[in-house]
Design an enzyme around this catalytic site. Structure first.
Site, PDB file in Angstrom:
ATOM      1  N   ASP A 116       0.698  -1.615  -0.122  1.00 53.03           N
ATOM      2  CA  ASP A 116      -0.117  -0.057  -0.076  1.00 53.03           C
ATOM      3  C   ASP A 116       0.685   0.930  -0.549  1.00 53.03           C
ATOM      4  O   ASP A 116       2.167   1.331   0.943  1.00 53.03           O
ATOM      5  CB  ASP A 116      -0.629   0.298   1.292  1.00 53.03           C
ATOM      6  CG  ASP A 116      -1.919   1.040   0.805  1.00 53.03           C
ATOM      7  OD1 ASP A 116      -1.815   1.513   0.378  1.00 53.03           O
ATOM      8  OD2 ASP A 116      -2.825   1.279   2.236  1.00 53.03           O
ATOM      9  N   ASP A 155      21.816  -5.659 -10.302  1.00 49.73           N
ATOM     10  CA  ASP A 155      20.116  -6.379 -10.764  1.00 49.73           C
ATOM     11  C   ASP A 155      19.413  -6.362 -12.202  1.00 49.73           C
ATOM     12  O   ASP A 155      20.521  -6.371 -12.806  1.00 49.73           O
ATOM     13  CB  ASP A 155      18.963  -4.965  -9.514  1.00 49.73           C
ATOM     14  CG  ASP A 155      18.239  -5.662  -8.638  1.00 49.73           C
ATOM     15  OD1 ASP A 155      17.244  -6.511  -9.432  1.00 49.73           O
ATOM     16  OD2 ASP A 155      18.315  -6.248  -7.204  1.00 49.73           O
ATOM     17  N   ASP A 215      17.135  10.992  -6.321  1.00 48.51           N
ATOM     18  CA  ASP A 215      17.352  10.970  -5.320  1.00 48.51           C
ATOM     19  C   ASP A 215      18.399   9.314  -5.540  1.00 48.51           C
ATOM     20  O   ASP A 215      19.041   9.217  -4.380  1.00 48.51           O
ATOM     21  CB  ASP A 215      16.156  10.331  -4.670  1.00 48.51           C
ATOM     22  CG  ASP A 215      16.896  10.103  -2.976  1.00 48.51           C
ATOM     23  OD1 ASP A 215      17.328  11.106  -2.627  1.00 48.51           O
ATOM     24  OD2 ASP A 215      15.924   9.319  -1.783  1.00 48.51           O
ATOM     25  N   ASP A 258      25.642  -7.370 -22.624  1.00 49.93           N
ATOM     26  CA  ASP A 258      26.786  -7.011 -23.832  1.00 49.93           C
ATOM     27  C   ASP A 258      28.083  -6.574 -23.565  1.00 49.93           C
ATOM     28  O   ASP A 258      28.453  -5.909 -24.681  1.00 49.93           O
ATOM     29  CB  ASP A 258      25.434  -6.315 -24.345  1.00 49.93           C
ATOM     30  CG  ASP A 258      25.313  -4.992 -24.050  1.00 49.93           C
ATOM     31  OD1 ASP A 258      25.571  -4.670 -22.105  1.00 49.93           O
ATOM     32  OD2 ASP A 258      23.916  -4.196 -24.362  1.00 49.93           O
ATOM     33  N   HIS A 296      12.178  -2.811  -9.829  1.00 48.48           N
ATOM     34  CA  HIS A 296      13.294  -3.998  -8.440  1.00 48.48           C
ATOM     35  C   HIS A 296      14.671  -3.274  -8.363  1.00 48.48           C
ATOM     36  O   HIS A 296      15.201  -2.707  -7.502  1.00 48.48           O
ATOM     37  CB  HIS A 296      13.276  -5.103  -8.921  1.00 48.48           C
ATOM     38  CG  HIS A 296      13.547  -5.997  -8.353  1.00 48.48           C
ATOM     39  ND1 HIS A 296      15.051  -6.122  -7.525  1.00 48.48           N
ATOM     40  CD2 HIS A 296      13.275  -7.035  -6.863  1.00 48.48           C
ATOM     41  CE1 HIS A 296      15.433  -7.010  -6.821  1.00 48.48           C
ATOM     42  NE2 HIS A 296      14.177  -7.431  -6.169  1.00 48.48           N
ATOM     43  N   VAL A 333      20.096   9.453  -1.607  1.00 46.44           N
ATOM     44  CA  VAL A 333      21.282  10.794  -0.964  1.00 46.44           C
ATOM     45  C   VAL A 333      20.187  11.153   0.326  1.00 46.44           C
ATOM     46  O   VAL A 333      18.971  11.220   0.269  1.00 46.44           O
ATOM     47  CB  VAL A 333      21.014  11.673  -2.072  1.00 46.44           C
ATOM     48  CG1 VAL A 333      21.843  12.911  -1.663  1.00 46.44           C
ATOM     49  CG2 VAL A 333      21.774  11.174  -3.095  1.00 46.44           C
ATOM     50  N   ASN A 382      18.698  16.001   0.477  1.00 52.32           N
ATOM     51  CA  ASN A 382      18.653  17.008  -1.197  1.00 52.32           C
ATOM     52  C   ASN A 382      17.299  17.172  -1.446  1.00 52.32           C
ATOM     53  O   ASN A 382      16.228  17.981  -1.964  1.00 52.32           O
ATOM     54  CB  ASN A 382      18.611  16.151  -1.700  1.00 52.32           C
ATOM     55  CG  ASN A 382      17.773  14.748  -2.204  1.00 52.32           C
ATOM     56  OD1 ASN A 382      17.307  13.876  -1.211  1.00 52.32           O
ATOM     57  ND2 ASN A 382      18.663  14.170  -3.030  1.00 52.32           N
ATOM     58  N   ASN A 395      12.301 -15.699  -0.714  1.00 52.08           N
ATOM     59  CA  ASN A 395      10.605 -15.446  -0.949  1.00 52.08           C
ATOM     60  C   ASN A 395       9.657 -16.272  -1.141  1.00 52.08           C
ATOM     61  O   ASN A 395       8.571 -16.259  -0.800  1.00 52.08           O
ATOM     62  CB  ASN A 395      10.160 -13.813  -1.118  1.00 52.08           C
ATOM     63  CG  ASN A 395      10.708 -13.165  -1.395  1.00 52.08           C
ATOM     64  OD1 ASN A 395      11.275 -12.390  -0.645  1.00 52.08           O
ATOM     65  ND2 ASN A 395      10.671 -11.736  -2.609  1.00 52.08           N
ATOM     66  N   SER A 433      14.709  -9.388  -1.175  1.00 49.65           N
ATOM     67  CA  SER A 433      15.188  -8.386  -1.647  1.00 49.65           C
ATOM     68  C   SER A 433      15.172  -7.077  -1.274  1.00 49.65           C
ATOM     69  O   SER A 433      16.568  -6.156  -1.565  1.00 49.65           O
ATOM     70  CB  SER A 433      15.056  -8.339  -3.324  1.00 49.65           C
ATOM     71  OG  SER A 433      14.682  -9.397  -3.806  1.00 49.65           O
TER      72      SER A 433
END
Length: 619
Positions: A132, A164, A173, A186, A204, A215, A218, A300, A379
């Site tokens: 949520d 990832d 940010d 590649d 993800h 950061v 900021n 998970n 994760s």
């Protein structure tokens, strides 16, 4: 004892492949002079192994990967398989062909002209869970005490790589902390996130990166655990969005070459064979050898099953804390989705974690904007631990340029010992993980790598059949800068490969393993191993609820150090050190005597080789 763990990969908010890792029979040693399997032996094993998996579902169709020292040699390998070299990067080559993988392996085996073994390229999946968006607080900071830790370190000058599926590099940010990018599929620097999809998989990588390195101060979004690190974004997904183990190995090789201090892998899977796992372990060892600390998601599935690469040696396996109840996150419980067990090293906040994500104007638009969202998963817990590792590095700046495995050992020990010592459980999964990471404790401890002593000849070490051990873990032999080889006095008792990995065979007896100069023949050090064979006195034991006994009464024949584990503690629990068994309820449980390791997942230990079964009744 150190955790030594042994891959394929699912973004573990996580990545979960469809079936568990299949048990593989005892290795059949068709060896070369270094004690390693020959090409024909590896291909034979692979052909047997992949029968348990489905091409196109578990691994890529018409493709395979291999290792090579150069692109020229990679081309020769491809030619020997009558295949096309699709790509070669960071020591990993990928070939394509018109037949099935099994047919190509059989063809090469029959012809006998293959230069190197090839391996199936296992596929990975993403299965994120949305939360949520009204949750508007980053509760992980108070839980792990990183605000207090920032008085000592914010991770300045520490190189952190996030491996990832893709990233929004110019997120408002994150952008200021991004120092480099690498595409492991590649070799380019393009790590752009996936296009819009309804499951939010494209979020993800950016989300994971923000948990570590968003950061601070900021005016945008939240704040990372280590907000001042040098962030490196490494993409593993190809143009189709597929994640493959060959790309993960390349990513790790890149991290080792660039001497990355901390590596985050929010990926995991169990459906991959032993030979491919060893390829991944070698890549992990490369990062470890230059002082890199690796954190990986435990998975998970909400089960005890091991997840890779989290369960490999030199990797910190991270479970997730936080169970959603009545729209709120209960921070005192293990998440019901989190994998658990003795092989999981540490826990961290993983549910309802607010972090950076890309936002598409609409599903048909190419316009991407900076946004924030809450996700669940191991994760999300993993980058919390990786961030604390960066804080520890930053608090001990003299360690950054040492580039030595002793540094990785010291920081890993510090992280594992810096927890709240609380057992986090979940009644739904029945699992538990001990200890949530505490950043304030971690940065406050003295972190001092242990230097190896000069060459010492150790006269006798006791081991058991089926165990493995590295020569340099039991000998201080010093041959710095020298070309060495390893020898054994009796191959029927113990064999050793060119990396110094010793394997105790099925026969008991004594063997001497030596480190020898390749040119002069000078012996730098020797270890005498007394190899014993444990005996299972009773394979089946009857028990009654409330009764206790010592497991050592049923496994005898060796003086080697042993650790005890139960397959089902709810039926029969066992003290890991003393072997005291307590029967808790009606049912069946296996008791494992593990030699050479402190957990069931360690590939160097005997794992589930020595065991007996308890059949318990209520009265």
């Amino acid at each position: 004892m150190k955790k030594r763990k042994l891959c394929a990969v699912v973004l573990s908010s996580a990545l979960v492949l469809s079936s568990p890792l299949q048990a593989i029979g005892q290795t059949r040693y068709d060896e070369n002079l270094d004690g390693q399997l020959s090409v024909s032996a590896v291909l034979t094993e692979e052909i047997q192994s992949i029968n348990s998996y489905m091409e196109g579902k578990d691994y890529a169709s018409g493709q395979a990967f291999f290792t090579a020292d150069s692109e020229e040699y990679a081309a020769e390998i491809a030619k020997s398989y009558n295949a096309e070299l699709e790509s070669f990067e960071a020591g990993i080559g990928v070939i394509s062909f018109n037949s099935t993988v099994e047919e190509k392996m059989e063809e090469a085996l029959d012809a006998g002209i293959a230069k190197e073994a090839i391996y199936p390229d296992y596929l990975l999946e993403l299965t994120d869970t949305m939360v949520d968006p009204d949750f508007d607080e980053q509760w992980q900071h108070n839980k792990i005490n990183d605000i207090q830790a920032w008085d000592i370190s914010r991770g300045d000058g520490v190189k952190v790589a996030v491996i990832d599926n893709g990233f929004m590099v110019d997120h408002e940010d994150l952008a200021d902390n991004v120092k480099g990018t690498y595409n492991a599929t590649d070799g380019s620097s393009d790590v752009t996130q996936l296009e819009y999809d309804k499951d939010a998989e494209y979020q993800h990588g950016t989300h994971v990166a923000g948990i570590i390195a968003a950061v601070s101060g900021n005016g945008f979004g939240g704040c990372g655990v280590a907000p001042n690190v040098d962030l490196y974004l490494v993409k593993c997904s190809d143009s189709n969005g597929d994640l493959k183990i060959s790309a993960l190995i390349r990513a790790l090789n890149w991290a080792a070459e660039n001497k990355i201090d901390v590596v985050n892998i929010s990926l995991g899977a169990s459906n991959v064979d032993e030979n491919v796992l060893s390829q991944l372990q070698s890549a992990i060892d490369g990062v470890y050898d230059v002082g890199g600390v690796i954190a990986a998601a435990a998975g998970n599935a909400g089960v005890y099953d091991e997840n890779y690469p989290a369960a490999l040696n030199h990797v910190i396996a991270v479970g997730a804390i936080g169970e959603i109840s009545n729209g709120e996150v209960d921070t005192t419980k293990l998440a019901s989705y989190s994998n658990f067990g003795n092989w999981v090293d540490i826990a961290a906040p993983g549910t309802g974690i607010l972090s950076t994500v890309p936002l598409y104007e609409n599903k048909d638009s190419s316009k991407v904007m900076s946004d924030y969202n809450k996700l669940n998963g191991t994760s999300m817990a993993t980058p919390v631990v990786a961030g604390v590792a960066a804080l520890v590095y930053g608090a001990n700046k003299s360690l950054i340029d040492m580039d030595d495995s002793s540094v990785a050992d010291a920081i890993t020990y510090d992280l594992k010992s810096s927890t709240d010592k609380v057992t986090y459980s979940n009644s739904k999964s029945g699992g538990s993980v001990v200890g949530c990471i505490d950043a304030e404790k971690a940065v406050s401890n003295e972190v001092k790598p242990v230097e190896k002593e000069d060459s010492v000849q150790i006269k006798e070490i006791v081991g058991v059949t089926g165990q493995k051990i590295y020569f340099n873990t039991v000998s201080n032999a010093n041959a710095s800068g020298k070309a060495v080889k390893y020898t054994t006095s009796d191959k029927k008792i113990a064999v050793v490969n060119k990396k110094g990995l010793i394997t105790f065979k099925k026969n008991s007896g004594q063997a001497t393993i030596s480190m020898v100069d390749k040119i002069s023949g000078e012996v730098y050090g020797s270890v005498v191993f007394k190899v014993e064979k444990p005996e299972i006195i009773e394979k089946k034991v009857l028990g009654t609820k409330g009764v206790s006994f010592n497991a050592a009464n049923y496994v005898k024949g060796t003086s080697a150090e042993v650790c005890w584990f139960s397959s089902k503690p709810s039926v029969a629990s066992v003290d890991m050190e003393t072997g005291t068994v307590i029967v808790n309820s009606k049912g069946k449980a296996r008791i494992y005597a593990v030699y050479g390791a402190s957990n069931l997942s360690d590939k160097l230990g005997t794992r589930k080789k020595y065991k007996f079964t308890i059949k318990a009744s209520d009265n």
